[in-house]
Design an enzyme around this catalytic site. Structure first.
Site, PDB file in Angstrom:
ATOM      1  N   SER A   1      25.497 117.860  22.780  1.00  0.00           N
ATOM      2  CA  SER A   1      24.730 118.465  21.677  1.00  0.00           C
ATOM      3  C   SER A   1      23.570 119.251  22.265  1.00  0.00           C
ATOM      4  O   SER A   1      22.791 118.713  23.045  1.00  0.00           O
ATOM      5  CB  SER A   1      24.163 117.379  20.762  1.00  0.00           C
ATOM      6  OG  SER A   1      25.191 116.629  20.177  1.00  0.00           O
TER       7      SER A   1
ATOM      8  N   ARG B   1      16.847 109.514  20.451  1.00  0.00           N
ATOM      9  CA  ARG B   1      16.882 110.393  21.638  1.00  0.00           C
ATOM     10  C   ARG B   1      15.556 110.418  22.416  1.00  0.00           C
ATOM     11  O   ARG B   1      15.287 111.373  23.136  1.00  0.00           O
ATOM     12  CB  ARG B   1      17.275 111.826  21.265  1.00  0.00           C
ATOM     13  CG  ARG B   1      18.711 111.975  20.772  1.00  0.00           C
ATOM     14  CD  ARG B   1      19.730 111.671  21.864  1.00  0.00           C
ATOM     15  NE  ARG B   1      21.070 111.999  21.437  1.00  0.00           N
ATOM     16  CZ  ARG B   1      21.890 111.152  20.804  1.00  0.00           C
ATOM     17  NH1 ARG B   1      21.505 109.926  20.518  1.00  0.00           N
ATOM     18  NH2 ARG B   1      23.106 111.532  20.479  1.00  0.00           N
TER      19      ARG B   1
ATOM     20  N   GLU C   1      17.977 119.628  22.838  1.00  0.00           N
ATOM     21  CA  GLU C   1      18.148 118.264  23.344  1.00  0.00           C
ATOM     22  C   GLU C   1      18.195 118.165  24.869  1.00  0.00           C
ATOM     23  O   GLU C   1      17.669 117.209  25.441  1.00  0.00           O
ATOM     24  CB  GLU C   1      19.414 117.637  22.740  1.00  0.00           C
ATOM     25  CG  GLU C   1      19.338 116.139  22.786  1.00  0.00           C
ATOM     26  CD  GLU C   1      20.669 115.467  23.027  1.00  0.00           C
ATOM     27  OE1 GLU C   1      20.652 114.282  23.329  1.00  0.00           O
ATOM     28  OE2 GLU C   1      21.709 116.122  22.942  1.00  0.00           O
TER      29      GLU C   1
END
Ligand code: EPU
Length: 349
Positions: free
Chosen positions: A242, A165, A343
């Protein structure tokens, strides 16, 4: 190019929350981007680059700067060495349309990333990944404009510094580049990747290897079942995907937690993450810190189908979302000693 003022941002995000942009420009070409950046610089307004808005939380007060929506279009396809086919794709193209197109051309490498909302230009920034694939495996080049010098720059895969990520575009070089185009090197006639447990389950009884299209359909179905596919009729899908990253901890910390949870009758899940590290599913930690699927608090809540998605049940404010996020983080920290990292991108806070 037209630059508008006080443009509502909520409708441009999948969460549907937040206030307006002081200035707003939609770029259809590279010269548009330069013009908009200059406009912002002349007014001392910070610029924020908006793609598909699928991983973004905008503050209730909005953003006191220039929002630059990237709407550059175009997909070029060229044969490379061997079976490789390079798709050179403008940043404003929709990600899932690219996946569909690659699969229609029998090209493998991004099939597990089916059904992910957002635009192509956003994918290298957070190294989008799902079901056993990440874009870092196929990105060959990223073309961007340096906001300081307004010069064009091309990054090789290695120069993007990809991790879980992350890339240089959301870490060391955050807010420095506007991505124009991303090239993906795919494999014609390549085999689909069926490595993720959820996906293997779907094909467990199949006698032959599934096709790329079958894998695409299966991934979309799994995402739909978890409300991770955009669907205007599904209020569990009004999210930013998410909300937390899956934390990676040293093996020793994992084992300590495992023992602690076992004494309470729970088996802590964990996945190898290389070099003596374990990745823990944040969704599991959130659940075992006391937040069930379908948890509701006024207009915000947790998806009924996936604990990692914070959802807007209609009319939510960013402040309510932040309050729930903070609560989740502090309860997970108290329970497990782990600080969950959010996130999505936060704008205007
Ligand atoms: N789990 C729960 N409760 C849930 C869902 C999951 O406890 O409601 C636990 C289970 O132990 C399950 C494990 O979490 O086995 C993994 O769940 P899942 O396969 O749904 O994946 P995830 O780790 O929650 C990650 C990505 C997703 C991606 C999926 C599939 C992150 C932060 N999220 O989720 O990406 O689609 O894997 O590969 O890495 C996103 O980044 O926005 C995103 C949706």
């Amino acid at each position: 190019m037209m630059i508008r003022e006080q443009v509502p941002l909520a409708p441009l995000t999948t969460l549907g929350v937040g206030g307006p942009a002081r200035y707003f420009a939609e770029a259809l070409s590279e010269p548009d981007i330069r013009e908009a950046l200059q406009y912002g610089q002349e007014r001392n307004a910070p610029a924020f680059v908006l793609g598909g808005g699928s991983n973004l939380l905008v503050a209730d007060s909005g953003f006191d700067g220039l929002v630059l929506k990237i709407s550059l279009r175009g997909i070029e396809q060229a044969a490379d060495e061997g079976d490789a086919v390079v798709f050179s794709v403008a940043a404003g193209e929709e990600w899932d349309e690219l996946v569909a197109r690659a699969i229609a051309g029998d090209c493998a490498g991004i099939e597990c990333l089916s059904g992910i909302p957002g635009s192509v230009g956003g994918t290298p920034v957070q190294n989008v990944g799902a079901y056993g694939q990440e874009v870092s495996e196929t990105i060959s080049e990223v073309e961007a404009i340096d906001r300081l010098s307004l010069q064009l720059r091309t990054f090789t895969n290695a120069e993007c510094g990809f991790g879980y990520r992350t890339s240089i575009f959301n870490t060391t070089e955050r807010d420095r580049y506007v991505i124009l185009r991303v090239s993906f090197s795919l494999r014609r006639g390549g085999r689909p990747r069926v490595r993720y447990a959820d996906l293997q389950r779907v094909f467990a009884d199949a006698s032959a290897e599934p096709t790329l299209s079958a894998v695409r359909a299966a991934v979309r179905e799994i995402r739909r079942s978890k409300a991770m596919l955009i669907d205007p009729g599904d209020d569990d899908a009004r999210s930013a995907g998410s909300f937390f990253k899956n934390p990676v901890v040293p093996q020793s910390q994992f084992e300590e937690l495992e023992t602690k949870m076992l004494s309470r009758g729970f088996v802590l899940p964990g996945y190898a993450a290389g070099d003596g590290l374990r990745k823990l599913p944040a969704a599991w930690l959130v659940e075992h810190a006391g937040f069930a699927k379908g948890h509701n608090r006024g207009a915000v809540g947790i998806s009924r189908r996936h604990t990692l998605a914070i959802v807007n049940r209609g009319g939510a404010t960013a402040a309510e979302i932040i309050a729930l996020k903070n609560d989740i983080q502090s309860r997970v920290c108290a329970e497990f000693g782990i600080e969950l990292q959010a996130e999505p991108v936060f704008l205007g806070f």
